[in-house]
Design a protein around this motif. Structure first.
Motif, PDB file in Angstrom:
ATOM      1  N   ARG A 167       0.821  -1.213   0.000  1.00  0.00           N
ATOM      2  CA  ARG A 167       0.000   0.000   0.000  1.00  0.00           C
ATOM      3  C   ARG A 167       0.859   1.269   0.000  1.00  0.00           C
ATOM      4  NH1 ARG A 167      -4.544   1.003   4.589  1.00  0.00           N
ATOM      5  NH2 ARG A 167      -2.713   0.615   5.898  1.00  0.00           N
ATOM      6  N   PRO A 168       1.856   1.406   0.909  1.00  0.00           N
ATOM      7  CA  PRO A 168       2.676   2.627   0.862  1.00  0.00           C
ATOM      8  C   PRO A 168       3.442   2.779  -0.451  1.00  0.00           C
ATOM      9  CG  PRO A 168       2.947   1.499   2.970  1.00  0.00           C
ATOM     10  CD  PRO A 168       2.185   0.579   2.082  1.00  0.00           C
ATOM     11  N   ASN A 169       4.023   1.682  -0.955  1.00  0.00           N
ATOM     12  CA  ASN A 169       4.794   1.785  -2.191  1.00  0.00           C
ATOM     13  C   ASN A 169       3.920   2.085  -3.396  1.00  0.00           C
ATOM     14  OD1 ASN A 169       7.296   1.417  -0.997  1.00  0.00           O
ATOM     15  ND2 ASN A 169       7.236  -0.807  -1.198  1.00  0.00           N
ATOM     16  N   ALA A 170       2.700   1.580  -3.380  1.00  0.00           N
ATOM     17  CA  ALA A 170       1.760   1.921  -4.451  1.00  0.00           C
ATOM     18  C   ALA A 170       1.483   3.425  -4.433  1.00  0.00           C
ATOM     19  CB  ALA A 170       0.470   1.136  -4.296  1.00  0.00           C
ATOM     20  N   MET A 171       1.271   3.971  -3.245  1.00  0.00           N
ATOM     21  CA  MET A 171       1.005   5.406  -3.130  1.00  0.00           C
ATOM     22  C   MET A 171       2.171   6.229  -3.657  1.00  0.00           C
ATOM     23  SD  MET A 171      -0.687   5.200   0.673  1.00  0.00           S
ATOM     24  CE  MET A 171      -0.825   6.956   0.946  1.00  0.00           C
ATOM     25  N   LEU A 172       3.392   5.817  -3.322  1.00  0.00           N
ATOM     26  CA  LEU A 172       4.571   6.576  -3.727  1.00  0.00           C
ATOM     27  C   LEU A 172       4.790   6.508  -5.237  1.00  0.00           C
ATOM     28  CD1 LEU A 172       7.004   5.568  -0.835  1.00  0.00           C
ATOM     29  CD2 LEU A 172       5.727   7.710  -1.079  1.00  0.00           C
ATOM     30  N   THR A 173       4.674   5.316  -5.798  1.00  0.00           N
ATOM     31  CA  THR A 173       4.899   5.191  -7.247  1.00  0.00           C
ATOM     32  C   THR A 173       3.767   5.829  -8.040  1.00  0.00           C
ATOM     33  OG1 THR A 173       3.910   2.962  -7.257  1.00  0.00           O
ATOM     34  CG2 THR A 173       6.305   3.107  -7.025  1.00  0.00           C
ATOM     35  N   PHE A 174       2.558   5.792  -7.502  1.00  0.00           N
ATOM     36  CA  PHE A 174       1.441   6.438  -8.196  1.00  0.00           C
ATOM     37  C   PHE A 174       1.606   7.958  -8.162  1.00  0.00           C
ATOM     38  CE2 PHE A 174      -3.428   7.152  -8.292  1.00  0.00           C
ATOM     39  CZ  PHE A 174      -3.399   7.358  -9.658  1.00  0.00           C
ATOM     40  N   LYS A 175       2.048   8.477  -7.024  1.00  0.00           N
ATOM     41  CA  LYS A 175       2.306   9.917  -6.920  1.00  0.00           C
ATOM     42  C   LYS A 175       3.355  10.330  -7.949  1.00  0.00           C
ATOM     43  CE  LYS A 175       2.460  14.077  -5.050  1.00  0.00           C
ATOM     44  NZ  LYS A 175       1.346  15.062  -5.254  1.00  0.00           N
ATOM     45  N   GLU A 176       4.392   9.525  -8.102  1.00  0.00           N
ATOM     46  CA  GLU A 176       5.430   9.820  -9.084  1.00  0.00           C
ATOM     47  C   GLU A 176       4.842   9.836 -10.498  1.00  0.00           C
ATOM     48  OE1 GLU A 176       9.508   7.721 -10.714  1.00  0.00           O
ATOM     49  OE2 GLU A 176       9.026   7.506  -8.579  1.00  0.00           O
ATOM     50  N   TYR A 177       3.988   8.860 -10.802  1.00  0.00           N
ATOM     51  CA  TYR A 177       3.342   8.822 -12.113  1.00  0.00           C
ATOM     52  C   TYR A 177       2.528  10.093 -12.357  1.00  0.00           C
ATOM     53  CZ  TYR A 177      -0.028   7.790 -15.756  1.00  0.00           C
ATOM     54  OH  TYR A 177      -0.812   7.881 -16.896  1.00  0.00           O
ATOM     55  N   LEU A 178       1.735  10.483 -11.361  1.00  0.00           N
ATOM     56  CA  LEU A 178       0.882  11.654 -11.526  1.00  0.00           C
ATOM     57  C   LEU A 178       1.702  12.916 -11.747  1.00  0.00           C
ATOM     58  CD1 LEU A 178      -1.786  10.933  -8.755  1.00  0.00           C
ATOM     59  CD2 LEU A 178      -2.042  10.626 -11.226  1.00  0.00           C
ATOM     60  N   GLU A 179       2.813  13.042 -11.027  1.00  0.00           N
ATOM     61  CA  GLU A 179       3.667  14.225 -11.178  1.00  0.00           C
ATOM     62  C   GLU A 179       4.299  14.288 -12.560  1.00  0.00           C
ATOM     63  OE1 GLU A 179       4.304  16.812  -9.114  1.00  0.00           O
ATOM     64  OE2 GLU A 179       2.865  16.059  -7.645  1.00  0.00           O
TER      65      GLU A 179
ATOM     66  N   ASP B 137      -5.708   9.059   4.699  1.00  0.00           N
ATOM     67  CA  ASP B 137      -6.625   9.171   5.845  1.00  0.00           C
ATOM     68  C   ASP B 137      -6.716   7.845   6.590  1.00  0.00           C
ATOM     69  OD1 ASP B 137      -7.140  11.791   5.211  1.00  0.00           O
ATOM     70  OD2 ASP B 137      -9.040  11.376   4.172  1.00  0.00           O
ATOM     71  N   LYS B 138      -6.812   6.758   5.834  1.00  0.00           N
ATOM     72  CA  LYS B 138      -6.892   5.434   6.461  1.00  0.00           C
ATOM     73  C   LYS B 138      -5.568   5.065   7.123  1.00  0.00           C
ATOM     74  CE  LYS B 138      -8.518   0.724   5.544  1.00  0.00           C
ATOM     75  NZ  LYS B 138      -7.587   0.126   6.489  1.00  0.00           N
ATOM     76  N   LEU B 139      -4.468   5.392   6.455  1.00  0.00           N
ATOM     77  CA  LEU B 139      -3.156   5.053   6.996  1.00  0.00           C
ATOM     78  C   LEU B 139      -2.882   5.803   8.295  1.00  0.00           C
ATOM     79  CD1 LEU B 139      -0.635   3.372   6.401  1.00  0.00           C
ATOM     80  CD2 LEU B 139       0.288   5.322   5.127  1.00  0.00           C
ATOM     81  N   GLU B 140      -3.324   7.045   8.383  1.00  0.00           N
ATOM     82  CA  GLU B 140      -3.135   7.819   9.611  1.00  0.00           C
ATOM     83  C   GLU B 140      -3.873   7.197  10.792  1.00  0.00           C
ATOM     84  OE1 GLU B 140      -4.385  11.683   8.452  1.00  0.00           O
ATOM     85  OE2 GLU B 140      -2.475  12.184   7.465  1.00  0.00           O
ATOM     86  N   LYS B 141      -5.012   6.574  10.519  1.00  0.00           N
ATOM     87  CA  LYS B 141      -5.766   5.895  11.581  1.00  0.00           C
ATOM     88  C   LYS B 141      -5.104   4.580  11.976  1.00  0.00           C
ATOM     89  CE  LYS B 141     -10.178   7.820  10.012  1.00  0.00           C
ATOM     90  NZ  LYS B 141     -11.521   7.505   9.421  1.00  0.00           N
ATOM     91  N   ASP B 142      -4.530   3.885  10.978  1.00  0.00           N
ATOM     92  CA  ASP B 142      -3.944   2.569  11.237  1.00  0.00           C
ATOM     93  C   ASP B 142      -2.530   2.648  11.801  1.00  0.00           C
ATOM     94  OD1 ASP B 142      -6.251   1.518  10.174  1.00  0.00           O
ATOM     95  OD2 ASP B 142      -5.393   1.095   8.195  1.00  0.00           O
ATOM     96  N   ASN B 143      -1.729   3.595  11.312  1.00  0.00           N
ATOM     97  CA  ASN B 143      -0.312   3.667  11.692  1.00  0.00           C
ATOM     98  C   ASN B 143       0.168   5.091  11.464  1.00  0.00           C
ATOM     99  OD1 ASN B 143       2.530   3.476  11.848  1.00  0.00           O
ATOM    100  ND2 ASN B 143       2.528   1.381  11.052  1.00  0.00           N
ATOM    101  N   SER B 144       0.053   5.921  12.469  1.00  0.00           N
ATOM    102  CA  SER B 144       0.363   7.341  12.321  1.00  0.00           C
ATOM    103  C   SER B 144       1.836   7.584  12.013  1.00  0.00           C
ATOM    104  CB  SER B 144      -0.040   8.103  13.587  1.00  0.00           C
ATOM    105  OG  SER B 144       0.653   7.589  14.731  1.00  0.00           O
ATOM    106  N   GLN B 145       2.727   6.751  12.572  1.00  0.00           N
ATOM    107  CA  GLN B 145       4.155   6.924  12.318  1.00  0.00           C
ATOM    108  C   GLN B 145       4.490   6.643  10.849  1.00  0.00           C
ATOM    109  OE1 GLN B 145       6.688   4.719  14.968  1.00  0.00           O
ATOM    110  NE2 GLN B 145       8.579   5.436  14.007  1.00  0.00           N
ATOM    111  N   LEU B 146       3.931   5.557  10.324  1.00  0.00           N
ATOM    112  CA  LEU B 146       4.140   5.233   8.913  1.00  0.00           C
ATOM    113  C   LEU B 146       3.524   6.309   8.033  1.00  0.00           C
ATOM    114  CD1 LEU B 146       5.055   3.335   6.638  1.00  0.00           C
ATOM    115  CD2 LEU B 146       2.920   2.068   6.935  1.00  0.00           C
ATOM    116  N   ALA B 147       2.348   6.792   8.427  1.00  0.00           N
ATOM    117  CA  ALA B 147       1.678   7.833   7.645  1.00  0.00           C
ATOM    118  C   ALA B 147       2.542   9.080   7.543  1.00  0.00           C
ATOM    119  CB  ALA B 147       0.329   8.161   8.265  1.00  0.00           C
ATOM    120  N   ALA B 148       3.210   9.443   8.625  1.00  0.00           N
ATOM    121  CA  ALA B 148       4.079  10.623   8.614  1.00  0.00           C
ATOM    122  C   ALA B 148       5.268  10.405   7.670  1.00  0.00           C
ATOM    123  CB  ALA B 148       4.570  10.924  10.025  1.00  0.00           C
TER     124      ALA B 148
END
Length: 483
Positions: free
Chosen positions: A422-434, A454-465
């Motif tokens: 999930r985190p790596n998908a978010m990062l690579t997708f952000k790169e694609y969009l940019e 939003d979901k990640l902040e609820k599940d793992n705030s440290q990872l979300a940061a």
């Protein structure tokens, strides 16, 4: 053995393994299907409950589900497949593109446009310069993962494939354009040749058995190296022995009864898992499409959309950890439906023609291996995925960090791989969009990433940061960030 069959291995160069050939037999598959006819409702409910624990189900239990006709019960295991897929991988969909190096082939597979007997096909082998052009075109669409393919012919041997893979890896374009992982789907090799392929830094090696029914296989593959059923079936043993531990299997559904081939696939997955402790990293589920110049004018064993949905769901229940691949052979509507029932990897913007991506190329369908149905550009596909709440992923981190083979299985089987997916998908997708996004994909993609944050902040705030910092860095121009 004819001389024609010895293009790549003199008498196949080594004794091919027979253990898997004894493990997967026509009689065994037929007995499994016969024993599972007319399953009771309670038995189906028990199988579904077992599957939801993420431990998989046996080929015998899968055979029972495949033979269910009651819509209520089918809907139950379709829903279970969705739940299992999201527990393991979340709502991420890995994006890749196939790249055909050549369509020359000495095999005469009756269903394939590349077959030797197709005199209508314009034959093409890409030069290294042409491969550079193809990869540049793919990178400028945002692709980071490729699946390379070629016909089986003397002048497209392993040396050519390895050189071509190295060429593809070397190509870099603007906006950080690069290919970060190349998977290979080429003809079976000897153990020694697999060692050479491994040195080319491939990710997953894939080979379809096409059909597990020996009689049908013989009829469909009348000549060429591919006519040897056992050599093909034992290919994964040789790959494992050479150190390639990320493997993909598949069947071409429509060549034979889909229930038979589904059980063949599951026995194959079971065999690999029991012998090596590593099941298939991916399972592909293509349906047979017509090919120009093929003598098969009709699909021998048509698979309805309803049965196809059932098949995908049963495979997800049976092999929960595997990445399930769906190609652009399917329509947009069917692809969108199957994302919910187990599919986790898709091709996008595909061409099955050597030279089909280069922007100056005209329509080259006369070079194609088979027909496609989802012809949308990659950005349109990505925009639709994000709009529906799925996260497109261009991630290659597992390959590059050594999370393959047993290490990957240790994370995927209990559902822990999503902590990276999930985190790596978010990062690579952000790169694609940019770098490559359009107004539509940026709009839907940004909303998709925000919802996941939003979901990640609820599940793992440290990872979300941590992810928030990396997303900001990507917005500032950094590339290739991953966990």
């Amino acid at each position: 053995m004819s001389r024609e069959i010895n293009y790549f291995q003199e008498d196949f160069g080594e004794d091919y393994r027979t253990e898997v050939c004894d493990y997967i037999t026509d009689n065994k598959i037929e007995m499994i299907l016969d024993s599972a006819k007319k399953p009771a409702k309670k038995e189906i409910e028990r199988i579904i409950a077992k599957a939801l624990k993420l431990n998989g189900i046996t080929p015998q239990e899968a055979a029972a589900l495949l033979q269910v006709e009651d819509e209520e019960m089918i809907n139950k295991f379709l829903a279970a497949a969705k739940e299992i897929k999201e527990k393991i991988y979340g709502k991420r969909l890995v994006i890749f593109a196939p790249l055909y190096f050549a369509n020359q082939c000495v095999n005469d597979c009756l269903y394939c446009g590349f077959r030797k007997g197709n005199k209508e096909l314009a034959r093409k082998k890409l030069s290294q310069a042409e491969i550079i052009n193809e990869v540049e075109a793919l990178e400028r669409e945002g692709h980071k993962r490729l699946l390379v393919l070629t016909g089986e012919a003397p002048n497209t041997d392993l040396d050519y494939v390895v050189e071509s893979i190295k060429t593809a890896y070397s190509v870099q374009t603007e906006n950080g354009g690069e290919i970060r992982r190349i998977n290979a789907e080429i003809a079976p090799l000897s153990t020694e040749d697999f060692k050479k392929l491994k040195e080319a830094e491939i990710g997953t090696y894939t080979c379809f058995q096409e059909t597990y029914n020996r009689k049908a296989y013989a009829e469909l593959h009348p000549s060429g190296p591919k006519s040897n059923f056992e050599w093909r079936l034992s290919v994964m043993d040789r790959a494992q022995e050479a150190g390639i531990d990320d493997l993909g299997i598949g069947a071409l559904f429509g060549l034979y009864d889909y229930k038979f081939d589904a059980i063949g696939l599951l026995l194959h997955a079971e065999y690999l898992d029991q012998k090596y402790g590593v099941g298939p990293h991916t399972i592909s589920v293509p349906r047979l499409n017509p090919a120009s110049g093929s003598p098969l004018t009709e699909v021998p064993y048509p698979l309805s959309d309803a049965d196809f949905r059932k098949l995908v769901a049963v495979l997800r229940l049976a092999v929960p950890y595997t990445g399930m691949i769906l190609s652009t052979r399917e329509s947009t509507k069917m692809r969108n439906e199957l994302f919910a029932h187990g599919v986790s990897q898709i091709s996008a913007g595909s061409r099955t023609t050597p030279g089909g991506y280069e922007k100056k190329a005209k329509n080259k369908e006369e070079l194609a291996q088979f027909s496609l149905h989802d012809l949308r550009p990659i950005d349109e596909i990505i925009s639709g995925i994000a709009k529906d709440g799925y996260i497109p992923s261009f991630c290659t981190a597992c390959y590059r960090l050594g999370r393959t083979g047993k290490d990957f299985m240790d994370l995927a089987k209990p559902g822990k791989i999503q902590e990276f997916c999930r985190p790596n998908a978010m990062l690579t997708f952000k790169e694609y969009l940019e770098d490559y996004g359009t107004e539509s994909s940026i709009d839907h993609g940004t909303q998709c990433i925000n919802n996941l944050m939003d979901k990640l902040e609820k599940d793992n705030s440290q990872l979300a940061a941590n992810i928030a910092d990396k997303l900001e860095a990507i917005a500032d121009g950094e590339h290739d960030l991953y966990l």
